[in-house]
Design an enzyme around this catalytic site. Structure first.
Site, PDB file in Angstrom:
ATOM      1  N   HIS B 281       0.836  -1.200   0.000  1.00  0.00           N
ATOM      2  CA  HIS B 281       0.000   0.000   0.000  1.00  0.00           C
ATOM      3  C   HIS B 281       0.870   1.248   0.000  1.00  0.00           C
ATOM      4  CE1 HIS B 281      -3.189   2.812   1.113  1.00  0.00           C
ATOM      5  NE2 HIS B 281      -3.920   1.966   0.400  1.00  0.00           N
ATOM      6  N   PRO B 282       0.560   2.212  -0.860  1.00  0.00           N
ATOM      7  CA  PRO B 282       1.488   3.321  -1.072  1.00  0.00           C
ATOM      8  C   PRO B 282       1.317   4.500  -0.123  1.00  0.00           C
ATOM      9  CG  PRO B 282      -0.236   3.392  -2.711  1.00  0.00           C
ATOM     10  CD  PRO B 282      -0.559   2.246  -1.802  1.00  0.00           C
ATOM     11  N   CYS B 283       0.512   4.377   0.942  1.00  0.00           N
ATOM     12  CA  CYS B 283       0.246   5.574   1.737  1.00  0.00           C
ATOM     13  C   CYS B 283       1.498   6.130   2.400  1.00  0.00           C
ATOM     14  CB  CYS B 283      -0.843   5.290   2.764  1.00  0.00           C
ATOM     15  SG  CYS B 283      -0.478   3.888   3.821  1.00  0.00           S
ATOM     16  N   LYS B 284       2.487   5.281   2.667  1.00  0.00           N
ATOM     17  CA  LYS B 284       3.691   5.800   3.326  1.00  0.00           C
ATOM     18  C   LYS B 284       4.856   5.992   2.345  1.00  0.00           C
ATOM     19  CE  LYS B 284       2.624   5.691   7.850  1.00  0.00           C
ATOM     20  NZ  LYS B 284       1.190   5.899   7.646  1.00  0.00           N
TER      21      LYS B 284
END
Lengths: 326, 378
Positions: B281-284
């Site tokens: 997941h690219p949120c960070k």
């Protein structure tokens, strides 16, 4: 002299292929179990160095089919060559089990034989057969590949052993082949040194007679893109190539270059292999007229002749996917 | 619930504006143009990567039609990440790697720290052990304590029985056909042939001493551009040693424990109508990339100023040696001559072309045993 042992093709089915099959089955094929064309691809054999033990580990000799395998345009991915095949899907598991596999196999090997003797073409040498049964409700796919290859009688033998291509050719010679193969990969090709220099010249195998017309037999080299990475075992495509040569261009021995350098970092040694193969005693009689026996059904996970099953429920079933979602 | 969430993500993705301004140094995000530039560089430098079109109906109009996402197939994964619990003691095992293909920069300083060097995988890594995931925590509980807690609670169960997801191969009985091929074919290489003398081992027969069994998996790795988070996003499809697609639980074995429970999930692959793949997941991503880039940029700015001051590239010492290779050649070989700093304008720091190379190094820390980072693997 030891008999040449070929690494068989292993099928690699990308999940996208099953998705494409599902769509095809529902929208196009419906209840038809007609044979339709399919295409796959293979690339040069790769090995990877284990950083812990330092050993070179050969990755599989794979022929892969993917989401675009049913599409009309037959374009192999980068650094790969394409192979065409016959695809047949059955509507029930019973039909799949009862299918006349011997007849299907014979039909495909007939087609390969015809392409060799009639068309004198190398395009169909890696032709394959794929039969499937798709249990769409359970997201399970039963499948069985066959990669027909003609068994040479007597078998091909290797003079000495397979050795590194660098032992036979200079690095500049191999680099030139490498750049030609990187620009447009060929499955099978001929190599001869350019007169009076260290440059190779390449040509399709179909031009054997003209290309090798005035070339000394010790400078004629037959090369193929080798999906095998095992040092002592050339890949499956060589088998039918040798059959092709035996039928159309018989010679006492063939110099074979197994091309394996698709991703060579600059300065690294070449991984391609070279060997001289010849057919054992007793060659000649009825060599080019009779279709030789063929082998090539893929073994299943247990190492037996049987179908494989791909269970995509964990990756396709909406309820199973919801279970692991964050 | 998950389906609704995916719909929501799709709408959010659709509505979010395309990033226009280049800001990768300020906050680690890149524009689609920069994604394409970085992708071109990656595919040029490491030809295992290539651009794909994907499904035409899913094409993103802010990316060129034939450059929708990057893919590399058959990435080897020799061991399970669950066997690589990294401890302080392992720090001694770090060693510097040199980059053979980049050493054209003229010295041996092109090095990168390799961790886990010379470690043997622990016995946790066994054929039947799929990390059995008890409970998936909420995304917002991301404190370090929580991670430790999760890892503590994670239990690895032995035995195939506990998996329940391994396909039952016995379901197709009577399919074995003995009469199909007459006898053994002498010219077929037996898969279990003795290890050949030249030291290359076939993947199916790798067996290291002390029960350290190698299961060579391969992965297809895709990099897409995530419009909402404005970063690249990585997708994984795995195959086991028999080339059977991996189950989610098996894929999580190859993800480091810090990430398996929160950032790696199975999602719909955006460039296909039906395909599902594991994704980080690219949120960070943006904040991590920002930190990495900041640190590297510091080094490269110094480097470039020094080089500018000295008028020539002098062999330097110390830490920045390791980073130099990234920035020295601001364009690939063959395009231009190596761009030596010639004026103050050239003191620009890291170029966005390197974004994906750096990104892969970051991803390699999440999936330590998958050799996505081809800069060291080849």
């Amino acid at each position: 002299m030891p008999i040449v042992q070929f690494t068989p093709f292993s099928s690699l089915v990308q999940p996208a292929f099953w998705h494409a099959l599902t769509d095809l089955k529902i929208d196009v094929l419906r209840l038809s179990d007609e044979a339709i064309p399919v295409h796959g691809s293979y690339s040069a054999g790769r090995s990877v160095k284990d950083r812990e033990s330092g050993a070179e580990i050969a990755l599989g000799c794979n022929l892969s089919v993917g989401g675009e395998s049913f599409s009309k345009e037959d374009k192999a991915p980068a650094h790969s060559v394409s192979a065409t095949g016959v695809f047949k899907n059955y509507n029930t598991i019973e039909e799949f089990k009862a299918a006349d596999k011997t007849a299907l196999f014979a039909q495909v090997s007939d087609e390969i034989w015809k392409s060799i003797t009639v068309d004198r073409s190398t395009a169909q040498l890696s032709r394959f057969l794929l039969i499937t049964f798709a249990d769409l409700k359970k997201y399970k796919y039963y499948y069985w590949f066959a990669f027909p290859a003609f068994a040479a009688k007597p078998a091909w033998e290797i003079q000495g052993d397979w050795k590194g291509a660098s032992d036979e050719f200079s690095d500049t010679f191999l680099s030139a082949i490498e750049s030609a193969q990187l620009a447009s990969p060929r499955a099978f090709f001929l190599v001869r040194p350019k007169a009076g220099s260290d440059e190779p010249e390449l040509a399709p195998v179909e031009e054997y007679d003209t290309f090798f017309a005035n070339v000394n037999p010790v400078e004629r080299t037959i090369a193929f893109l080798d999906p095998s990475a095992a040092p002592g075992n050339p890949g499956w495509p060589l088998r039918n190539l040798l059959t092709y040569l035996a039928a159309l261009h018989p010679a006492t021995s063939h110099r074979v270059l197994c091309w394996r350098d698709a991703e060579r970092p600059a300065g690294a040694p070449f991984k391609s292999r070279f060997g001289v193969v010849s057919q054992g005693a007793g060659t000649g009689e009825a060599a080019s007229t009779e279709k030789p026996a063929a082998v090539g059904w893929e073994k299943n996970v247990q190492g037996k002749l049987g179908p494989r099953v791909a269970d995509l429920a964990p990756m396709m079933d909406p309820t199973r996917l919801a279970d692991q979602a964050v | 619930m998950h389906a609704i969430q995916q719909q929501y993500w799709a709408v959010r993705d659709y509505l979010s504006p395309v990033l226009k301004e280049s800001k990768f140094k300020e906050h680690g995000r890149i524009t689609p143009e920069e994604f394409v530039a970085a992708g071109d560089f990656l595919a040029y430098k490491f030809p295992v990567w290539s651009w794909e079109k994907g499904d035409a109906s899913k094409a993103r109009d802010y990316l060129p039609a034939d450059k929708q996402y990057l893919v590399t197939r058959g990435v080897p994964c020799l061991r399970r990440a669950t066997a690589l619990a990294y401890t302080d003691a392992d720090e001694d095992a770090e060693r510097l790697l040199s980059f053979g293909d980049l050493s054209a920069t003229g010295n041996e300083a092109d090095e990168w720290v390799e961790t886990h060097a010379g470690r043997a995988a622990s016995t946790l890594d066994s054929a039947a052990n799929a990390g059995n995931i008890d409970e998936i925590p909420d995304v917002d509980e991301s404190s370090a304590d929580d991670v430790a807690d999760q890892v503590g609670r994670m239990h690895i169960q032995g035995g195939v029985g506990s998996l329940g997801e391994i396909p039952d191969m016995d379901e197709i009985p009577d399919m074995e056909e003995e009469g199909l091929e007459a006898g053994d074919d002498e010219a077929t290489a037996a898969p279990k042939a003795a290890a050949p003398s030249s030291g290359v081992i076939e993947a199916s027969e790798v067996e290291v001493a002390k029960g350290n069994l190698l299961q060579v998996r391969t992965y297809d790795v895709m990099i897409t551009y995530d419009k909402y988070y404005q970063t690249p996003r990585i997708w994984l499809i795995g195959y086991d040693e028999n080339r059977t697609p991996l189950m989610p639980a098996q894929i999580f074995q190859d993800v480091s424990a810090d990430h398996a429970f929160k950032t790696v999930t199975i999602e719909a692959f955006p460039h296909s109508t039906s395909l599902q793949a594991a994704s980080v997941h690219p949120c960070k991503h943006a904040s991590v990339m920002k930190k990495v880039i900041e640190r590297m940029n510091q080094g490269v700015l110094e480097e470039q100023r020094k080089a500018f001051g000295a008028g020539a590239v002098s062999p330097s010492t110390g830490k920045d040696k390791q980073k130099k290779w990234l920035f020295r050649r601001t364009s690939g070989p063959g395009k231009d001559a190596p761009a030596l700093p010639a004026g103050e304008d050239d003191v620009e720091g890291m170029r966005v072309d390197f974004y994906l190379v750096v990104f892969l190094k970051f991803i390699a820390s999440i999936v330590p045993t998958i050799e996505v980072d081809s800069t060291t693997a080849f």
